[in-house]
Design an enzyme around this catalytic site. Structure first.
Site, PDB file in Angstrom:
ATOM      1  N   ASN A  11      21.565  21.625   8.450  1.00 26.35           N
ATOM      2  CA  ASN A  11      22.122  20.593   7.570  1.00 26.35           C
ATOM      3  C   ASN A  11      21.053  20.253   6.539  1.00 26.35           C
ATOM      4  O   ASN A  11      20.067  19.602   6.872  1.00 26.35           O
ATOM      5  CB  ASN A  11      22.478  19.355   8.416  1.00 26.35           C
ATOM      6  CG  ASN A  11      22.834  18.147   7.561  1.00 26.35           C
ATOM      7  OD1 ASN A  11      23.103  18.281   6.372  1.00 26.35           O
ATOM      8  ND2 ASN A  11      22.818  16.960   8.171  1.00 26.35           N
ATOM      9  N   LYS A  13      21.260  18.334   4.065  1.00 26.78           N
ATOM     10  CA  LYS A  13      21.400  16.967   3.527  1.00 26.78           C
ATOM     11  C   LYS A  13      21.311  17.006   1.988  1.00 26.78           C
ATOM     12  O   LYS A  13      21.757  17.964   1.385  1.00 26.78           O
ATOM     13  CB  LYS A  13      20.345  16.040   4.133  1.00 26.78           C
ATOM     14  CG  LYS A  13      20.267  16.159   5.649  1.00 26.78           C
ATOM     15  CD  LYS A  13      19.475  15.063   6.263  1.00 26.78           C
ATOM     16  CE  LYS A  13      19.277  15.344   7.738  1.00 26.78           C
ATOM     17  NZ  LYS A  13      18.860  14.191   8.498  1.00 26.78           N
ATOM     18  N   HIS A  97      28.559  12.559  10.404  1.00 23.79           N
ATOM     19  CA  HIS A  97      27.095  12.495  10.565  1.00 23.79           C
ATOM     20  C   HIS A  97      26.673  11.022  10.518  1.00 23.79           C
ATOM     21  O   HIS A  97      27.253  10.227   9.770  1.00 23.79           O
ATOM     22  CB  HIS A  97      26.416  13.290   9.444  1.00 23.79           C
ATOM     23  CG  HIS A  97      24.946  13.476   9.684  1.00 23.79           C
ATOM     24  ND1 HIS A  97      24.044  12.472   9.471  1.00 23.79           N
ATOM     25  CD2 HIS A  97      24.243  14.538  10.160  1.00 23.79           C
ATOM     26  CE1 HIS A  97      22.825  12.919   9.786  1.00 23.79           C
ATOM     27  NE2 HIS A  97      22.927  14.175  10.207  1.00 23.79           N
ATOM     28  N   GLU A  99      24.374   9.572   9.108  1.00 23.45           N
ATOM     29  CA  GLU A  99      24.014   9.076   7.766  1.00 23.45           C
ATOM     30  C   GLU A  99      25.267   8.737   6.956  1.00 23.45           C
ATOM     31  O   GLU A  99      25.250   7.816   6.138  1.00 23.45           O
ATOM     32  CB  GLU A  99      23.119  10.111   7.061  1.00 23.45           C
ATOM     33  CG  GLU A  99      21.728  10.136   7.684  1.00 23.45           C
ATOM     34  CD  GLU A  99      20.983  11.453   7.590  1.00 23.45           C
ATOM     35  OE1 GLU A  99      21.379  12.321   6.790  1.00 23.45           O
ATOM     36  OE2 GLU A  99      19.995  11.617   8.343  1.00 23.45           O
ATOM     37  N   GLY A 173      15.300  12.961  12.198  1.00 23.25           N
ATOM     38  CA  GLY A 173      14.230  12.868  11.198  1.00 23.25           C
ATOM     39  C   GLY A 173      13.023  12.052  11.631  1.00 23.25           C
ATOM     40  O   GLY A 173      12.190  11.699  10.797  1.00 23.25           O
ATOM     41  N   SER A 212      15.565  16.137  15.405  1.00 25.19           N
ATOM     42  CA  SER A 212      14.173  16.594  15.462  1.00 25.19           C
ATOM     43  C   SER A 212      13.979  17.897  16.242  1.00 25.19           C
ATOM     44  O   SER A 212      12.960  18.074  16.917  1.00 25.19           O
ATOM     45  CB  SER A 212      13.263  15.486  16.018  1.00 25.19           C
ATOM     46  OG  SER A 212      13.256  14.382  15.133  1.00 25.19           O
TER      47      SER A 212
HETATM   48  C1  PEP Z   1      20.488  16.053  11.159  1.00 27.80           C
HETATM   49  O1  PEP Z   1      20.407  15.422  10.124  1.00 27.80           O
HETATM   50  O2  PEP Z   1      21.597  16.475  11.519  1.00 27.80           O
HETATM   51  C2  PEP Z   1      19.273  16.271  11.933  1.00 27.80           C
HETATM   52  C3  PEP Z   1      19.397  16.669  13.168  1.00 27.80           C
HETATM   53  O3  PEP Z   1      18.088  16.031  11.299  1.00 27.80           O
HETATM   54  P1  PEP Z   1      16.602  16.396  11.834  1.00 27.80           P
HETATM   55  O4  PEP Z   1      16.674  17.769  12.454  1.00 27.80           O
HETATM   56  O5  PEP Z   1      15.747  16.360  10.611  1.00 27.80           O
HETATM   57  O6  PEP Z   1      16.243  15.368  12.842  1.00 27.80           O
END
Ligand code: PEP
Length: 251
Positions: A11, A13, A97, A99, A173, A212
């Site tokens: 993803n 983003k 998601h 966000e 994140g 992460s």
């Molecule tokens: C995500 O935004 O779906 C995500 C898992 O981000 P990250 O891997 O950066 O934690």
């Protein structure tokens, strides 16, 4: 019952310009030159890159999008429909998601309508669920996650057109991850809820872990019970990092 083929999905983003097409090329070179991975690969760039990436993708990596509107067309300035995304080569669309739920106040009912619209186009929805840190601290993880799952996943869902992504909000994140035992516990609870609702088919839905994931923790997270792949944010932006995560599915 067939064991689902894992999915490793990136993803991006709100990241990526036309120069980022080079990362797709680099990833496909890794995939071609290294041992074959026993998983499906997907990148979901921002809307602006979906068409170009779908044209460029050489077959080993699928292209998806990060959101869509639940209507097919109409007076929705700035929105993009599942039909439009299908038209330019997207095969998967992420919905719900955290966000989007936080920044755009999307509810699980909205997520349900979006996923149903995606199914209506013959595409696959990646439906995200996950608890906040406060909810986790209050011992509400399972209640929150299963509650989101029940409402967000439409009746049109099948193991072919729907992937569930469990993403604890506090792990996205941040560099923090749940323990492998915690991941296994909630993924097993999600599996149970899918079986309760969809019967035997519930065993075949893919349940991704997201939050992460990086090359150094992918092996142990992907080996947890009922984990069928990863949804990767930050570490999907660079082909070398993403390839390091894919290594979890290379023998
Ligand atoms: C995500 O935004 O779906 C995500 C898992 O981000 P990250 O891997 O950066 O934690």
């Amino acid at each position: 019952m067939t064991t689902p083929t894992p999915l490793v999905a990136g993803n991006w983003k709100m990241n990526g310009l036309s120069s980022s097409l080079a990362e797709l090329e680099a990833l496909e070179t890794f995939v071609k030159e290294q041992a074959e991975a026993s998983c499906e690969l997907l990148i979901c760039p921002p809307f602006t890159l979906v068409a170009a990436m779908a044209v460029k993708a050489g077959g080993s990596v699928k292209i998806g999008a990060q959101d869509c509107h639940f209507n097919k067309s109409g007076a929705h300035t700035g929105d993009i429909s599942a039909e439009m995304l299908k038209d330019i080569g997207a095969e998967y669309i992420i919905v719900g998601h955290s966000e989007r739920r936080a920044d755009h106040e999307e509810t699980s009912d909205t997520v349900n309508a979006k996923a149903a619209a995606i199914h209506g186009e013959g595409l696959s929805a990646i439906v995200c669920v996950g608890e906040t840190e406060e909810e986790r601290d209050a011992g509400q993880t399972e209640t929150v996650v299963l509650g989101q799952l029940l409402v967000s996943v439409p009746d049109s869902a099948t193991p072919t057109n729907t992937v569930i992504a469990y993403e604890p909000v506090w792990a996205i994140g941040t560099g923090k991850t749940p323990t492998v035992a915690d991941v296994a516990e909630i993924h097993t609870a999600i599996r149970g809820a899918l079986v309760e609702r969809f019967g035997e088919a519930g065993k075949e839905f893919r349940i991704l872990y997201g939050g992460s994931v990086k090359p150094s923790n992918a092996d142990e997270l992907m080996a947890a019970d009922n984990v069928n792949g990863a949804l990767v944010g930050g570490a999907s932006l660079k082909a070398s990092d993403f390839n390091g995560i894919i290594d979890a599915y290379r023998s």
